[in-house]
Motif scaffolding. Structure first.
Motif, short mmCIF file in Angstrom:
data_model
loop_
_atom_site.label_atom_id
_atom_site.label_comp_id
_atom_site.label_asym_id
_atom_site.label_seq_id
_atom_site.Cartn_x
_atom_site.Cartn_y
_atom_site.Cartn_z
N UNK A 199 0.84 -1.13 0.00
CA UNK A 199 0.16 0.07 -0.11
C UNK A 199 1.14 1.07 0.02
N UNK A 200 0.52 2.14 -0.82
CA UNK A 200 1.21 3.36 -0.92
C UNK A 200 0.40 4.52 -0.37
N UNK A 201 0.35 5.00 0.60
CA UNK A 201 -0.47 5.69 1.19
C UNK A 201 0.03 7.15 1.53
N UNK A 202 -0.69 7.96 1.42
CA UNK A 202 -0.56 9.43 1.09
C UNK A 202 -1.54 10.42 1.11
N UNK A 203 -1.18 11.71 1.27
CA UNK A 203 -2.31 12.64 1.23
C UNK A 203 -2.50 13.10 -0.35
N UNK A 204 -3.37 13.88 -0.68
CA UNK A 204 -3.47 14.55 -2.17
C UNK A 204 -2.26 15.33 -2.41
N UNK A 264 -7.08 6.16 1.68
CA UNK A 264 -8.04 5.67 2.82
C UNK A 264 -7.04 4.76 3.89
N UNK A 265 -7.16 5.13 4.86
CA UNK A 265 -6.57 4.33 6.03
C UNK A 265 -6.93 2.95 6.15
N UNK A 266 -8.36 3.00 6.18
CA UNK A 266 -8.88 1.40 6.56
C UNK A 266 -8.59 0.51 5.25
N UNK A 267 -8.24 1.35 4.05
CA UNK A 267 -7.94 0.32 2.88
C UNK A 267 -6.67 -0.30 3.12
N UNK A 268 -5.70 0.64 3.44
CA UNK A 268 -4.14 0.05 3.62
C UNK A 268 -4.21 -0.99 4.86
N UNK A 272 -4.66 17.13 4.88
CA UNK A 272 -3.85 17.73 3.66
C UNK A 272 -4.93 17.59 2.40
N UNK A 273 -5.64 16.44 2.50
CA UNK A 273 -6.49 16.34 1.42
C UNK A 273 -7.38 17.47 1.18
N UNK A 274 -8.09 17.93 2.25
CA UNK A 274 -8.99 18.95 2.05
C UNK A 274 -8.18 20.34 1.99
N UNK A 275 -7.06 20.49 2.34
CA UNK A 275 -6.38 21.74 1.95
C UNK A 275 -6.02 21.62 0.40
#
Ligand SMILES: Nc1ncnc2c1ncn2[C@@H]1O[C@H](COP(=O)(O)OP(=O)(O)OP(=O)(O)O)[C@@H](O)[C@H]1O
Length: 307
Positions: A30-35, A190-194, A279-282
């Motif tokens: 999983x490659x997790x990170x904000x927008x 998505x945290x739950x996805x990871x 961060x995504x919202x920003x």
């Protein structure tokens, strides 16, 4: 799959800033990170769609810049944006993909059936792609990506915009694909996805890998239990190894507190001082093409207590 010092600049923007990544065969990574962290750009480089500015990327041992055809043969891609042929049926979309991959007639037909049964689309094979719901389109994209029997499957934010039920159905399909022997590289915010799917998670922020571990490993390091304290002006998560320590700390607070199990969002906050969705919202505010997420943004003005 491996990257060494991978770079991608768009003008002065460092979309990927010297990325060293190693994904073992047989993993769901999983490659997790904000927008805007650089997930899609990395995915596009690995799948030969974008040329890197520097560094190297290997998929199934093939250099994606020097040997793109060989690298591409062994990979399937489910891109972030729907790219089915809307005026073709489900079956025709797969047939076209099989032909483009040089699959011979008999083999192609049996594999189309296998993939449509796998994704529960066989009975709908005559329906036009444009008539399908978002969830069915995504299922068709998975069937298509697996048609030519790739060893590695890339999924770029595969469940963005899907409702919770459809998202879980997609997770099942991804797990089943993995059980069929496919290595999976999945980008997500998505945290739950990871947490639900991935054996290993790399956290990317501003084009760099800032941490990598198993989901459980991350939670052990950060602290398995979090205490959120609310006051008029601040929201202060603090991390603890167990509930007893968390409860002892919570008892010392004047304001309302919540004790809960920590998650990868907390890990991200502890690493960067802010949340993935925040961060995504920003980023969404800053640009007009953010995509829909299911979470509200958290504000973390401070952190770091027990951990
Ligand atoms: N074609 C492009 N031209 C200019 N800048 C780009 C381009 N593609 C991406 N970027 C910029 O590179 C950075 C990384 O973007 P990227 O799409 O890889 O991030 P991401 O983590 O996939 O985010 P998202 O969740 O929005 O998909 C961002 O600052 C983005 O604006």
């Amino acid at each position: 799959m491996e990257t060494r010092g991978l770079l991608k600049n768009y003008g002065s923007t460092k979309a990927v800033a010297g990325l060293d990544l190693k994904v073992e065969t047989g993993q769901i990574y999983g490659f997790l990170g904000p927008n805007g962290a650089g997930k899609t750009t990395t995915c596009r480089i690995l799948t030969t769609l974008t040329k890197p500015t520097g560094g190297q990327a290997l998929v199934s041992g093939f250099d994606v810049v020097k040997e793109p055809s060989l690298a591409k043969k062994g990979m399937g891609l489910v891109p972030q944006h729907l790219n089915l042929d809307p005026d073709l049926t489900i079956y025709e979309n797969l047939k076209l993909h099989g032909m483009l991959h040089g699959m011979a007639g008999d083999k192609r037909e049996s594999r189309i059936r296998e993939m449509l049964e796998f994704t529960d689309l066989w009975d709908r094979k005559k329906e036009l792609a444009k008539s399908l719901s978002g969830g069915l389109k995504r299922r068709l994209m998975i069937a298509r990506a697996l048609l030519h029997e790739p060893r590695v499957l890339f999924l770029d934010e595969p469940t963005v915009g899907l409702d919770a039920h459809t998202r879980r159905r997609m997770w099942e399909l991804i797990s089943q694909s993995h059980r069929r022997g496919v290595t999976i590289f999945l980008t997500t915010h998505y945290i739950e996805e990871a947490e639900s799917l991935c054996h290993r998670v790399g956290i990317i922020n501003q084009g760099s890998l800032i941490a990598e571990d198993t989901p459980q490993g991350f939670l052990s390091t950060t602290g398995k239990v979090v205490v959120e304290s609310y006051s008029d002006t601040s929201f202060l998560p603090r991390f603890f190894d167990d509930r007893k320590q968390a409860a002892e700390y919570a008892a010392t607070r004047q304001e309302d507190t919540v004790i809960r199990a920590s998650n990868l969002e907390d890990v991200f906050i502890s690493l960067t001082g802010r949340g993935v969705m925040e961060e995504k919202a920003q980023a969404k505010e800053a640009s007009s093409f953010g995509h829909g997420g299911g979470h509200s943004a958290k504000t973390a003005h401070g952190h770091g207590g027990g951990k």
